[in-house]
Write a protein that holds these residues in place. Structure first.
Motif, PDB file in Angstrom:
ATOM      1  N   LEU A 126      11.218 -12.186 -29.661  1.00 16.04           N
ATOM      2  CA  LEU A 126      10.154 -12.351 -30.643  1.00 16.04           C
ATOM      3  C   LEU A 126       9.859 -11.056 -31.391  1.00 16.04           C
ATOM      4  CD1 LEU A 126       8.020 -14.293 -31.788  1.00 16.04           C
ATOM      5  CD2 LEU A 126       6.510 -13.538 -29.964  1.00 16.04           C
ATOM      6  N   THR A 127       9.940 -11.103 -32.703  1.00 14.49           N
ATOM      7  CA  THR A 127       9.579  -9.973 -33.546  1.00 14.49           C
ATOM      8  C   THR A 127       8.485 -10.420 -34.499  1.00 14.49           C
ATOM      9  OG1 THR A 127      11.804  -9.069 -33.437  1.00 14.49           O
ATOM     10  CG2 THR A 127      10.415  -8.307 -35.229  1.00 14.49           C
ATOM     11  N   GLN A 128       7.401  -9.667 -34.532  1.00 14.56           N
ATOM     12  CA  GLN A 128       6.287  -9.979 -35.419  1.00 14.56           C
ATOM     13  C   GLN A 128       6.180  -8.892 -36.472  1.00 14.56           C
ATOM     14  OE1 GLN A 128       2.998 -10.168 -32.722  1.00 14.56           O
ATOM     15  NE2 GLN A 128       3.388 -12.297 -32.191  1.00 14.56           N
ATOM     16  N   LEU A 129       5.865  -9.283 -37.673  1.00 12.87           N
ATOM     17  CA  LEU A 129       5.711  -8.328 -38.748  1.00 12.87           C
ATOM     18  C   LEU A 129       4.244  -7.965 -38.904  1.00 12.87           C
ATOM     19  CD1 LEU A 129       7.741  -7.183 -40.998  1.00 12.87           C
ATOM     20  CD2 LEU A 129       6.254  -8.487 -42.492  1.00 12.87           C
ATOM     21  N   ARG A 130       3.980  -6.710 -39.140  1.00  7.22           N
ATOM     22  CA  ARG A 130       2.626  -6.220 -39.363  1.00  7.22           C
ATOM     23  C   ARG A 130       2.602  -5.376 -40.630  1.00  7.22           C
ATOM     24  NH1 ARG A 130       1.355  -9.960 -36.726  1.00  7.22           N
ATOM     25  NH2 ARG A 130       0.883  -9.903 -34.539  1.00  7.22           N
ATOM     26  N   LEU A 131       1.443  -5.375 -41.300  1.00  9.94           N
ATOM     27  CA  LEU A 131       1.245  -4.546 -42.474  1.00  9.94           C
ATOM     28  C   LEU A 131       0.415  -3.335 -42.083  1.00  9.94           C
ATOM     29  CD1 LEU A 131       0.332  -7.315 -45.083  1.00  9.94           C
ATOM     30  CD2 LEU A 131       2.573  -6.284 -44.657  1.00  9.94           C
ATOM     31  N   PHE A 132       0.970  -2.150 -42.276  1.00 15.60           N
ATOM     32  CA  PHE A 132       0.272  -0.901 -41.999  1.00 15.60           C
ATOM     33  C   PHE A 132      -0.270  -0.384 -43.326  1.00 15.60           C
ATOM     34  CE2 PHE A 132       2.800  -1.537 -38.323  1.00 15.60           C
ATOM     35  CZ  PHE A 132       2.178  -0.873 -37.274  1.00 15.60           C
ATOM     36  N   CYS A 133      -1.598  -0.300 -43.431  1.00 16.41           N
ATOM     37  CA  CYS A 133      -2.258   0.023 -44.699  1.00 16.41           C
ATOM     38  C   CYS A 133      -2.952   1.377 -44.624  1.00 16.41           C
ATOM     39  CB  CYS A 133      -3.311  -1.029 -45.028  1.00 16.41           C
ATOM     40  SG  CYS A 133      -2.727  -2.738 -44.917  1.00 16.41           S
ATOM     41  N   VAL A 134      -2.780   2.171 -45.679  1.00 16.85           N
ATOM     42  CA  VAL A 134      -3.508   3.430 -45.820  1.00 16.85           C
ATOM     43  C   VAL A 134      -4.141   3.444 -47.205  1.00 16.85           C
ATOM     44  CG1 VAL A 134      -2.096   4.743 -44.201  1.00 16.85           C
ATOM     45  CG2 VAL A 134      -1.465   4.687 -46.603  1.00 16.85           C
ATOM     46  N   GLY A 135      -5.225   4.185 -47.333  1.00 19.81           N
ATOM     47  CA  GLY A 135      -5.894   4.216 -48.625  1.00 19.81           C
ATOM     48  C   GLY A 135      -7.096   5.121 -48.620  1.00 19.81           C
ATOM     49  N   ASP A 136      -8.153   4.682 -49.297  1.00 18.31           N
ATOM     50  CA  ASP A 136      -9.361   5.475 -49.452  1.00 18.31           C
ATOM     51  C   ASP A 136     -10.300   5.298 -48.252  1.00 18.31           C
ATOM     52  OD1 ASP A 136      -8.222   6.028 -51.865  1.00 18.31           O
ATOM     53  OD2 ASP A 136      -9.605   4.817 -53.051  1.00 18.31           O
ATOM     54  N   TYR A 137      -9.765   5.517 -47.062  1.00 16.11           N
ATOM     55  CA  TYR A 137     -10.508   5.406 -45.810  1.00 16.11           C
ATOM     56  C   TYR A 137      -9.777   6.250 -44.768  1.00 16.11           C
ATOM     57  CZ  TYR A 137      -7.000   1.677 -45.840  1.00 16.11           C
ATOM     58  OH  TYR A 137      -5.848   0.963 -45.991  1.00 16.11           O
ATOM     59  N   VAL A 142      -4.105  -2.103 -39.573  1.00 12.68           N
ATOM     60  CA  VAL A 142      -2.943  -2.948 -39.284  1.00 12.68           C
ATOM     61  C   VAL A 142      -3.367  -4.398 -39.456  1.00 12.68           C
ATOM     62  CG1 VAL A 142      -1.168  -3.540 -37.601  1.00 12.68           C
ATOM     63  CG2 VAL A 142      -2.077  -1.201 -37.683  1.00 12.68           C
ATOM     64  N   MET A 143      -2.623  -5.124 -40.327  1.00  9.94           N
ATOM     65  CA  MET A 143      -2.996  -6.484 -40.689  1.00  9.94           C
ATOM     66  C   MET A 143      -1.878  -7.472 -40.411  1.00  9.94           C
ATOM     67  SD  MET A 143      -4.853  -5.749 -44.350  1.00  9.94           S
ATOM     68  CE  MET A 143      -5.736  -7.299 -44.389  1.00  9.94           C
ATOM     69  N   ASP A 144      -2.258  -8.725 -40.252  1.00  7.51           N
ATOM     70  CA  ASP A 144      -1.310  -9.829 -40.137  1.00  7.51           C
ATOM     71  C   ASP A 144      -0.965 -10.290 -41.552  1.00  7.51           C
ATOM     72  OD1 ASP A 144      -0.062 -12.337 -39.889  1.00  7.51           O
ATOM     73  OD2 ASP A 144      -1.171 -12.814 -38.074  1.00  7.51           O
ATOM     74  N   PRO A 145       0.314 -10.315 -41.935  1.00  8.31           N
ATOM     75  CA  PRO A 145       0.667 -10.693 -43.307  1.00  8.31           C
ATOM     76  C   PRO A 145       0.513 -12.182 -43.611  1.00  8.31           C
ATOM     77  CG  PRO A 145       2.642 -10.324 -42.030  1.00  8.31           C
ATOM     78  CD  PRO A 145       1.481  -9.945 -41.149  1.00  8.31           C
ATOM     79  N   GLN A 146       0.348 -13.015 -42.599  1.00 10.93           N
ATOM     80  CA  GLN A 146       0.240 -14.459 -42.827  1.00 10.93           C
ATOM     81  C   GLN A 146      -1.156 -14.906 -43.230  1.00 10.93           C
ATOM     82  OE1 GLN A 146       3.057 -16.112 -43.028  1.00 10.93           O
ATOM     83  NE2 GLN A 146       4.022 -14.181 -42.482  1.00 10.93           N
ATOM     84  N   ASP A 147      -2.188 -14.216 -42.727  1.00 16.06           N
ATOM     85  CA  ASP A 147      -3.557 -14.634 -43.055  1.00 16.06           C
ATOM     86  C   ASP A 147      -4.462 -13.469 -43.466  1.00 16.06           C
ATOM     87  OD1 ASP A 147      -3.936 -13.399 -40.626  1.00 16.06           O
ATOM     88  OD2 ASP A 147      -4.638 -15.200 -39.591  1.00 16.06           O
TER      89      ASP A 147
END
Length: 164
Positions: A126-137, A142-147
């Motif tokens: 099982l491999t799950q994809l995650r979104l690693f976000c950086v910005g003005d914080y 780390v977010m789930d790309p599906q929801d």
């Protein structure tokens, strides 16, 4: 121009041989190498398709009212057709590039400047994809790309500005 069916209004944009000029502030390619995304300072997104060496516009998407701050595919393989967009007001949208529809959207207080899609292996299969976000914080979100839900954040209690 809009197509109306019952209570549903579907905005439709038509252009001639050339797409309307727009001030792009963000560019990203989908992993297929044939689909290119551009975000504008007016909040629109254009999906471009590479066809015989020519870049042709496919869809113009309207989901943001502020400048696009980031675009990111939600996968790393060449079959990935979904992507996320964020704008300067904290709005984040999940899109399907095949038909140009917005699947989901959320608004947060965070303005994302870069998002990296990364596969996490939770087992041998099982491999799950995650979104690693950086910005003005000051943390990494780390977010789930599906929801588009926030799963966790990476932060430091000792050094609050550790990311920079």
């Amino acid at each position: 121009m809009s197509l109306v069916s019952g209570n549903l209004i579907v905005p439709t944009i038509l252009w001639g041989r050339r797409a309307p000029s727009h001030r792009a502030c963000c560019v990203r390619c989908l992993p297929d190498g044939q689909t290119i995304l551009t975000g504008t300072v007016d909040g629109q997104i254009i999906i471009w398709r590479l066809d015989n060496g020519l870049l042709k516009p496919k869809y113009m998407l309207f989901g943001h009212s502020r400048p696009i701050s980031c675009l990111c595919p939600t996968g790393v393989d060449s079959l990935t057709t979904r992507f996320v967009s964020t704008s300067d007001d904290g709005k984040m949208c999940l899109w399907e590039s095949v038909d140009g529809r917005c699947i989901d959207s959320v608004t947060t207080v965070n303005v994302h400047r870069y998002i990296y899609a990364h596969p996490l292996r939770s087992s041998a299969i099982l491999t799950q994809l995650r979104l690693f976000c950086v910005g003005d914080y000051p943390e990494i979100i780390v977010m789930d790309p599906q929801d588009l839900t926030v799963l966790f954040t990476l932060s430091s209690r000792v050094e609050p500005d550790w990311v920079s």
